[in-house]
Design a protein around this motif. Sequence first.
Motif, PDB file in Angstrom:
ATOM      1  N   LYS A 130       0.905  -1.274   0.100  1.00 37.92           N
ATOM      2  CA  LYS A 130       0.060  -0.018   0.026  1.00 37.92           C
ATOM      3  C   LYS A 130       1.007   1.141   0.011  1.00 37.92           C
ATOM      4  CE  LYS A 130      -3.973  -1.885   0.519  1.00 37.92           C
ATOM      5  NZ  LYS A 130      -4.960  -2.075  -0.792  1.00 37.92           N
ATOM      6  N   THR A 131       2.152   1.359   0.122  1.00 34.90           N
ATOM      7  CA  THR A 131       2.770   2.442   0.190  1.00 34.90           C
ATOM      8  C   THR A 131       3.904   2.687  -1.066  1.00 34.90           C
ATOM      9  OG1 THR A 131       4.802   1.406   1.340  1.00 34.90           O
ATOM     10  CG2 THR A 131       3.238   2.163   2.631  1.00 34.90           C
ATOM     11  N   THR A 132       4.100   3.868  -1.268  1.00 40.82           N
ATOM     12  CA  THR A 132       5.091   4.169  -2.384  1.00 40.82           C
ATOM     13  C   THR A 132       6.351   3.379  -2.190  1.00 40.82           C
ATOM     14  OG1 THR A 132       5.864   6.260  -1.158  1.00 40.82           O
ATOM     15  CG2 THR A 132       4.050   6.520  -2.923  1.00 40.82           C
ATOM     16  N   LEU A 133       6.851   3.140  -0.993  1.00 42.25           N
ATOM     17  CA  LEU A 133       7.911   2.653  -0.889  1.00 42.25           C
ATOM     18  C   LEU A 133       7.933   0.991  -1.312  1.00 42.25           C
ATOM     19  CD1 LEU A 133      10.806   2.288   0.312  1.00 42.25           C
ATOM     20  CD2 LEU A 133       9.800   1.784   2.617  1.00 42.25           C
ATOM     21  N   GLY A 134       6.697   0.692  -0.652  1.00 44.54           N
ATOM     22  CA  GLY A 134       6.493  -0.939  -1.210  1.00 44.54           C
ATOM     23  C   GLY A 134       6.511  -1.191  -2.549  1.00 44.54           C
ATOM     24  N   LEU A 135       5.708  -0.253  -3.439  1.00 47.65           N
ATOM     25  CA  LEU A 135       5.586  -0.213  -4.856  1.00 47.65           C
ATOM     26  C   LEU A 135       7.150  -0.086  -5.572  1.00 47.65           C
ATOM     27  CD1 LEU A 135       4.061  -0.317  -7.262  1.00 47.65           C
ATOM     28  CD2 LEU A 135       3.812   1.958  -7.372  1.00 47.65           C
ATOM     29  N   LYS A 136       8.148   0.816  -5.063  1.00 48.10           N
ATOM     30  CA  LYS A 136       9.268   0.732  -5.404  1.00 48.10           C
ATOM     31  C   LYS A 136      10.037  -0.632  -5.159  1.00 48.10           C
ATOM     32  CE  LYS A 136      10.117   5.438  -4.712  1.00 48.10           C
ATOM     33  NZ  LYS A 136      10.683   6.588  -3.715  1.00 48.10           N
ATOM     34  N   ILE A 137      10.009  -1.194  -4.125  1.00 53.21           N
ATOM     35  CA  ILE A 137      10.524  -2.348  -3.740  1.00 53.21           C
ATOM     36  C   ILE A 137      10.227  -3.380  -4.701  1.00 53.21           C
ATOM     37  CG2 ILE A 137      10.908  -4.551  -1.991  1.00 53.21           C
ATOM     38  CD1 ILE A 137      10.523  -2.065   0.291  1.00 53.21           C
ATOM     39  N   ARG A 138       8.737  -3.596  -5.085  1.00 48.31           N
ATOM     40  CA  ARG A 138       8.509  -4.709  -5.749  1.00 48.31           C
ATOM     41  C   ARG A 138       8.712  -4.531  -7.247  1.00 48.31           C
ATOM     42  NH1 ARG A 138       2.248  -4.500  -5.697  1.00 48.31           N
ATOM     43  NH2 ARG A 138       2.620  -2.492  -4.588  1.00 48.31           N
ATOM     44  N   ALA A 139       8.829  -3.351  -7.828  1.00 50.80           N
ATOM     45  CA  ALA A 139       9.409  -2.974  -8.997  1.00 50.80           C
ATOM     46  C   ALA A 139      10.777  -3.198  -9.145  1.00 50.80           C
ATOM     47  CB  ALA A 139       9.111  -1.541  -9.481  1.00 50.80           C
ATOM     48  N   VAL A 140      11.514  -2.760  -8.209  1.00 49.31           N
ATOM     49  CA  VAL A 140      13.071  -3.035  -8.168  1.00 49.31           C
ATOM     50  C   VAL A 140      13.506  -4.588  -8.220  1.00 49.31           C
ATOM     51  CG1 VAL A 140      15.091  -2.995  -6.776  1.00 49.31           C
ATOM     52  CG2 VAL A 140      13.830  -0.728  -7.416  1.00 49.31           C
ATOM     53  N   GLY A 141      12.643  -5.415  -7.507  1.00 49.28           N
ATOM     54  CA  GLY A 141      12.978  -6.727  -7.517  1.00 49.28           C
ATOM     55  C   GLY A 141      12.318  -7.616  -8.951  1.00 49.28           C
ATOM     56  N   GLN A 142      11.561  -6.865  -9.463  1.00 53.35           N
ATOM     57  CA  GLN A 142      10.939  -7.476 -10.859  1.00 53.35           C
ATOM     58  C   GLN A 142      11.449  -7.087 -11.983  1.00 53.35           C
ATOM     59  OE1 GLN A 142       8.961  -9.798 -11.281  1.00 53.35           O
ATOM     60  NE2 GLN A 142       7.724 -10.266  -9.303  1.00 53.35           N
ATOM     61  N   ASN A 143      11.893  -5.687 -12.151  1.00 55.78           N
ATOM     62  CA  ASN A 143      12.269  -5.083 -13.462  1.00 55.78           C
ATOM     63  C   ASN A 143      13.265  -3.742 -12.810  1.00 55.78           C
ATOM     64  OD1 ASN A 143      13.228  -3.989 -15.853  1.00 55.78           O
ATOM     65  ND2 ASN A 143      10.816  -4.606 -16.729  1.00 55.78           N
ATOM     66  N   PRO A 144      14.542  -3.963 -12.215  1.00 56.18           N
ATOM     67  CA  PRO A 144      15.035  -2.886 -12.113  1.00 56.18           C
ATOM     68  C   PRO A 144      15.168  -1.752 -12.897  1.00 56.18           C
ATOM     69  CG  PRO A 144      16.559  -4.680 -12.150  1.00 56.18           C
ATOM     70  CD  PRO A 144      15.175  -5.332 -12.337  1.00 56.18           C
ATOM     71  N   GLN A 145      15.501  -2.567 -14.268  1.00 54.31           N
ATOM     72  CA  GLN A 145      15.536  -1.278 -15.366  1.00 54.31           C
ATOM     73  C   GLN A 145      14.417  -0.246 -15.575  1.00 54.31           C
ATOM     74  OE1 GLN A 145      16.834  -3.149 -19.016  1.00 54.31           O
ATOM     75  NE2 GLN A 145      17.900  -1.348 -19.725  1.00 54.31           N
ATOM     76  N   ALA A 146      13.404  -0.939 -15.474  1.00 49.16           N
ATOM     77  CA  ALA A 146      12.026  -0.128 -15.545  1.00 49.16           C
ATOM     78  C   ALA A 146      12.062   1.030 -14.557  1.00 49.16           C
ATOM     79  CB  ALA A 146      10.610  -1.145 -15.579  1.00 49.16           C
ATOM     80  N   ALA A 147      12.341   0.468 -13.458  1.00 55.26           N
ATOM     81  CA  ALA A 147      12.197   1.281 -12.098  1.00 55.26           C
ATOM     82  C   ALA A 147      13.363   2.438 -12.347  1.00 55.26           C
ATOM     83  CB  ALA A 147      12.728   0.652 -10.917  1.00 55.26           C
ATOM     84  N   ASP A 148      14.600   2.053 -12.888  1.00 60.34           N
ATOM     85  CA  ASP A 148      15.700   3.109 -13.128  1.00 60.34           C
ATOM     86  C   ASP A 148      15.293   4.224 -13.937  1.00 60.34           C
ATOM     87  OD1 ASP A 148      18.190   4.557 -12.847  1.00 60.34           O
ATOM     88  OD2 ASP A 148      18.895   2.827 -13.974  1.00 60.34           O
TER      89      ASP A 148
END
Lengths: 513, 310
Positions: free
Chosen positions: B167-185
């Motif tokens: 539910k948090t912006t931090l959590g979304l970043k964590i999930r994204a970084v673990g799945q597709n770090p390049q997209a997050a970058d």
Amino acid sequence: MTRYLSTGRPILEEMRMQGIVKRFPGVLANDHVDFDVRAGEVHALLGENGAGKSTLMRQLYGMYKPDEGQILVDGKEMHFNSPQDAINAGIGMIHQHFMLVPSLTVVENIALGLKSSRGLVLDLDRVEKRVLELSEQYGLKVDPRAYVWQLAVGEQQRIEIIKALYRGASLLVLDEPTAVLTPQEVDDLFVTFKRMASEGHALIFISHKLNEVLAISNRITVLRDGKNAGTRPNENVTKVELAQMMVGRPVILQYNRPPVEAGPVRLRIQDLHVRGDRGKDAVDGVSLEICGGEILGLAGVSGNGQRELAEALAGMRPVRQGHIILNDKEVTNGSPLQHIDVGQSYIPEERMKEGAIRDFSVADNMILADHGKKPYSRRSFLDFNAIHEKVGKIVSDFNVKTPSLDTPVKNLSGGNIQKLILGRELSRCPSVLIASQPTRGVDIGASEYIHQRLLEQRLCGTATLLISEDLDEIRALSDRIAVMYEGRIIGIVDSKDATPDQLGLMMAGVETA
Amino acid sequence: MAELFTLPVLVGILYSGIRLATPYLFAAVGETFAQRSGVLNLGVEGIMLMGAFSGFYVGMKTGSPLLGLLAAAVVGILMGLLMSFISVTMQAEQGISGIGLHLFGLGLSSLLFKTTMGGVESIEGFKAVRIPLLADIPYVGESLFNHNVLVYAAFLLVPLSAWVLNKTTLGLKIRAVGQNPQAADTLGVNVARVRYFCVCLGGMLAGIAGASLSIALINLFQENMTNGMGFIAVALVYFGGWRPFGVMGGALLFSFVNAFQLWIQVKGINIPSDFAIMMPYVLTILALAFATKRAQGPAALSKPYERGEN
């Protein structure tokens, strides 16, 4: 006076890159490149793979830093240290490989990295509302609550565009956006481009497809070997000229395909069912017959079972049901070696994963399949003199540019690796050839060469299955064209009668015949 | 067998099951954060040992379990920092560096134990806090609501973590970084910072997990006292499908089977004790063999991220 976009952001009037130089170890990727784009225009960046298009754009998007040169936005020099800086300056980029997280929903992907109106807690409802507004405004249909993995590539691309617009992009860079789309989807995308340009967006369209570039761009810049080979207004340039600018020499765009008397049926596929990686049938009842001296083109949007079909035909993926008959011999579920022994050659889709071993030398890659046979091996010892002699001949026959036979293939360009694989497979004089995406990611010069070798092979009586997502390639080479959709052959048409529109509809699953 | 299914024994199993789940919960939830961000930290066991030792030592010297807990958390963060430096900044092979971290923690905690204490001592750790009214519920009240504060904290950590992740912006970043770090970058997310944060958080929770043994549950320190718990915690993350509630389910299953086998031994039931002790581990292997297929882990798990590489 500042103009504003309908998203409320100020319009980026002009972006100018001057004297950009970017070096990587051993490579000069961009050599004093000048490039500019203005609000309201589509500026195409055309060039072969490795010409430096993506590198140039990644510098604009803050992913690399230029070694020399300047980036000016509305006359002001910018220094982008990260994509965030570029985003803040009103620049958005749609990457060739989509930058989406498949396990997240559409809104989550768009909200990623943004500040939330509710502090630490996500506010997805608000994001969703804004996404629907943008989707309406630009005619980009998306379902905000769907998971990205559920979506087709066309929709994923729309999400990427909305993602950039949501972040206030005024200048959009689109890196090979049409590579994964059907012709109809490309038309839709171009309608969106035009709408965006008329609103005051500036668009940079990266491509290596001449037709598309001419169809949509106001200006066209060609990059060759990292240098700007010229910038032309669309009206003043022809396809032939552009091809010549890309390659640096005159290029044949139309092949000569003399009639060949069809030989006996070499490859017979009967009601083939093959499971995909997800456990469902990716190939769902395919039957095909290919005769000697014939090229059968298999068209389709990627992911419709072509890869699985090719792997099954190569003996790399188990057949669940049905038969594969090569030269009247059943090889269903036989090993790859059995396929080879009956006279089949295979050019796999992923040349670096299946076609060659990156760290092996040119010579070692050449004898992968035949290392146990004469003349390469004598009493189970490799005969290096014979190997070098034979491989050296293939390398020169097939025009492979390599410093030596002992160079690891990872140091060769895509086109040269592909020619090497082609040489290996064709030097076996196959009666059946399965060629999967033989020219994907290969420069025009090498593509032209590969195409001509495939046509020569046709004259020698080889039965060829050409699997490709490039309709121009399929139409130029094939005698008959089969279109694959959701694991089935939706129709087979004679190449002479096939129009791109008809093929496009078939690729989208519409039976037209 | 029948004597196992009497009310007092069942209540006892419930009580010990809840208690025993505590260190697994801290360690496995912490590891869930690390793995969701794409870092496989196999050094949990070593961090737990360091946490157990430092918690015990500081608690013993100061007489305050709370200061001991703080020390364990700080030591855990430092160990996490070391792991992130090796795996995120230096981009080392994560499986191997995790094993290194484990051996480092094992060796250092034993060395410190020998040089500072020499022999096994015990202290008075966190005391049980009985929650009024809830603890009066017949039969189950005492088993569920008469524990020390770390047990409650471990269970509260589960919904809290699920909330942060989903539910948090931090959590979304964590999930994204673990799945597709390049997209997050490309969206301006600092991949390295998110990974450092998650691995250090995981380290802190592993340190606390160790301290929960030495200053709240067993109240003594011995060399290698965790005895494989950290590795079980890593397995529980897979078992729980990288979701905090799933991890809790796995931790409870494991600790209940463990409590059950302890009571088998206490009651002197005629099963060789070796078999009884094996039970939870055999169960873990079986559960993992069947559990891993259904859940998809973070796609970028154990892959270092470097910008500009395709």
